[in-house]
Structures are given as C-alpha cells and as structure tokens.
Motif scaffolding. Structure first.
Motif, PDB file in Angstrom:
ATOM      1  N   VAL A  35       0.856  -1.183   0.000  1.00  0.00           N
ATOM      2  CA  VAL A  35       0.000   0.000   0.000  1.00  0.00           C
ATOM      3  C   VAL A  35       0.893   1.234   0.000  1.00  0.00           C
ATOM      4  O   VAL A  35       1.674   1.438   0.920  1.00  0.00           O
ATOM      5  N   ASN A  57     -10.903   9.781   2.171  1.00  0.00           N
ATOM      6  CA  ASN A  57     -10.490   8.752   3.136  1.00  0.00           C
ATOM      7  C   ASN A  57      -9.379   7.892   2.560  1.00  0.00           C
ATOM      8  O   ASN A  57      -9.440   7.480   1.409  1.00  0.00           O
ATOM      9  N   SER A  62      -3.067  11.330   7.264  1.00  0.00           N
ATOM     10  CA  SER A  62      -2.589  10.989   8.612  1.00  0.00           C
ATOM     11  C   SER A  62      -1.184  10.393   8.559  1.00  0.00           C
ATOM     12  O   SER A  62      -0.355  10.670   9.422  1.00  0.00           O
ATOM     13  N   THR A  63      -0.937   9.583   7.546  1.00  0.00           N
ATOM     14  CA  THR A  63       0.398   8.995   7.415  1.00  0.00           C
ATOM     15  C   THR A  63       1.451  10.095   7.250  1.00  0.00           C
ATOM     16  O   THR A  63       2.528  10.026   7.849  1.00  0.00           O
TER      17      THR A  63
END
Ligand SMILES: Nc1ncnc2c1ncn2[C@@H]1O[C@H](COP(=O)(O)OP(=O)(O)OP(=O)(O)O)[C@@H](O)[C@H]1O
Ligand SMILES: [Mg+2]
Length: 326
Positions: A35, A57, A62-63
């Motif tokens: 991923v 989403n 966030s990563t």
C-alpha cells in the motif's frame, strides 16, 4: 521551516490465504500487497503559514502527519523540520512541535482535564511560569473552565478537542499539526476551534498544518491548500487559483414567474429543475451571464435571477472523482 523531498511511506500487508491449507500457508507467507500510503511527495512550508491538507479517506493525510511528527519512519525520501529529523532526537523534536489527532486523545481518560494538563507539564518539563501564562490564556479563549474538573472520558467531543488543543500548545511549540481537529463537531463547536486556530497562527506566529474533511475549514482559514489522493500530491497552491483553474463552471439560478413546459437556453444546460426554479450551468468564456439573462427576459417571464460561481466543495469533489490533476 519544513522541507519534504520525495517522501514515501509504503505498508506491506501480508496476503491472507483462507481455509485449512491457507492457514498453513500463512505461516510461511512471503506474499505481500504493497500500500503506497504516501508516494513521492514534495513540499515546503514556511514559518508562519497556516495551510490545509485535504484528501478523501485513505488518501495519506494521517500517514504524512505521523511522519512529520516522527511517529512513523518513512520508507524513503527526506524530511527536515527546523533542521531536525523528526524520528531522531525525539526529545529535542517534541519540544518544538504540538500535535492533535482528532480521532484520539493524548490526555488520560480517567483524569480530570486539569490534572491531565499538569501531568503533561511535568512530562514535557514546561517551566511553571510558562505553563501558567499559557494555561490562563488558553482556558479563557477556549472556555475550559466549565469542565476542568471533569474526567476526560466524560467530556463531549468538542470539549475534548479544546482540551487536547490546549495540551498541545502548553510548551509554546513553533509548529502545530492538527489531524482533523473539527471531526464530528457541530457548526458552533467547529467555529470555536477555527477561531482559536486563527488566533494561535496570527497572534503567536505558530505555523499550522491541518487536515480536514470539511472544506469550509480550509476556506475560512487557509490561503494555501495541498490536495492528496492515493498517496500522491495532486495540488499545492492558492485556494483562489484552484477555483479559477477548475471552477470554470458558473451557475445561473432562475425563478420563473410561470410553469413553462420547456425552458431551453442557448449556451447553458439545465442542471436541476423543481417547479418554477431552474438551475442552469454554463461555461465561463463560452457565454456571458448577461447574454443568458438577455435570452431569458426575451423569452420568459422571470421573477428572480442569481449568478453564482461553482462552490469550492464541488470543485474539489470533482478533482477527487476525476483526478483531474494527473
Ligand atoms: N499502519 C498501517 N498499516 C497498514 N496500512 C496502513 C497503516 N496506516 C495507514 N495505512 C493505509 O495507508 C493509506 C493511507 O492512510 P491514512 O490514514 O494516511 O489516510 P487519511 O488520508 O488520513 O484518511 P482518513 O481521511 O480516512 O483519515 C490507507 O490505505 C491505509 O489503509
Ligand atoms: Mg486520517
């Protein structure tokens, strides 16, 4: 202040085999799905900026924030914040940044808010004087007094977010990372958080990077916006320029005085109709609003007309859906 070059974070997810033999095979599994959560991203952020980082989403927001705060180590690429590498030299680094993850709290579930904040003061060695000055200022603007003695677990979402934001700023960080600070809040609570973010950026010069699903956060707070999808940065620039570049569509709303069976207009298409009210779309550059209004008044009896630009929200939805910037 922040320099990100070819930053990537890939996650290897083991392929799962089903059934009895699958379970055995899983023991010796060497097969992975990769991923690409963040994929070759480049950007720079200057001191004092307040910018929005948006995407659907699973886009990689966030990563990215986790790498910027040093919670995750990148797979490849370079990342410098104030000349520091976030995941090395942690003690020095965390003194320079504040972070709020809207989806979870950094406070202690069972402790009253005030005790949580004091505990953080000791963990981060915030001098008493600085702590008091900041705390007194923030408690007033964030209106914390009503729930300072309430255990964190009993706070409403909006209260918890305010307590978390206060906690992230007690040590005067130069940089503030906010991952969905308005998630799940009602309009009033959102507005209160926005006011505070603006205040901290303008009055203290704190650099702020915020992720959000609410485009109005970005519209109300940020000049600059970065759009990420599938780990790739799709856009980095001015919000107004984004509107100009992709918001070519204009909207004409007409309230007819009668219920006409047919209401065609040359140069515009009917996007929506409900009784007397009709919404047309037309392209800027193809036809002018006044030409359309001329046609209308020559053919029909009209009660009211309004011309609008396409909303930023629908522009961004189009970019997500069509990935126009590829
Ligand atoms: N620890 C992990 N292990 C495996 N995959 C992960 C991990 N963290 C994130 N991912 C994957 O990386 C991709 C990006 O996730 P990320 O949380 O950064 O998205 P996001 O933009 O913050 O989304 P959202 O708006 O839903 O919060 C997703 O496909 C996610 O499933
Ligand atoms: Mg996220």
């Amino acid at each position: 202040m922040i320099k990100v070059s070819n930053l990537s974070k890939y996650f290897k997810i083991a392929k799962h085999n089903r059934g009895t033999f699958g379970a055995v095979r899983n023991l010796f599994n060497t097969e992975y799905n990769l991923v690409k959560a963040v994929d070759q991203v480049n950007f720079e952020i200057q001191a004092g900026e307040l910018l929005g980082y948006i995407g659907p989403n699973g886009a990689g927001k966030s990563t990215t924030i986790k790498m910027l705060t040093g919670l995750l180590v990148p797979t490849s690429g370079d990342l410098l914040v104030n000349q520091l590498v976030p995941w090395k030299n942690r003690k020095r680094y965390v003194a320079e940044i504040g972070a709020v993850f809207g989806q979870r709290t950094t406070l202690w579930w069972d402790l009253p808010v005030i005790e949580s904040l004091e505990l953080l003061q000791h963990i981060y060695h915030v001098p008493e004087k600085r702590f008091r000055a900041n705390f007194n200022e923030f408690r007033e603007i964030l209106e914390l007094d009503a729930f300072l003695d309430t255990p964190v677990r009993s706070l409403s979402l909006g209260q918890r977010m305010r307590a978390d934001i206060c906690a992230a700023l007690l040590h005067n960080p130069k940089l503030l990372f906010l991952d969905e600070p308005t998630i799940g809040l009602d309009v009033v609570a959102k507005e209160r958080i926005r006011r505070f973010i603006r205040y901290i950026n303008e009055e203290r010069g704190t650099t702020v990077l915020l992720t959000t699903h609410d485009i109005s956060d970005v519209e109300k707070l940020c000049q600059r916006v970065m759009i990420i999808d599938h780990g790739k940065l799709l856009y980095d620039g001015n919000l107004a320029a984004l509107k100009n570049r992709f918001g070519g569509k204009r909207i004409l709303e007409v309230d007819f005085a009668e219920n006409y069976a047919e209401i065609p207009l040359e140069g515009a298409e009917v996007a929506e109709r409900s009784g007397h009210k009709v919404t047309y779309h037309f392209q800027r550059g193809t036809i002018t609003a006044s030409a359309l209004i001329g046609q209308l008044s020559a053919k029909y009896r009209v009660r009211d007309i309004e011309v609008r630009l396409q909303e930023i929200e629908s522009i961004i939805r189009r970019i997500y859906e069509e990935r126009l910037l590829e």
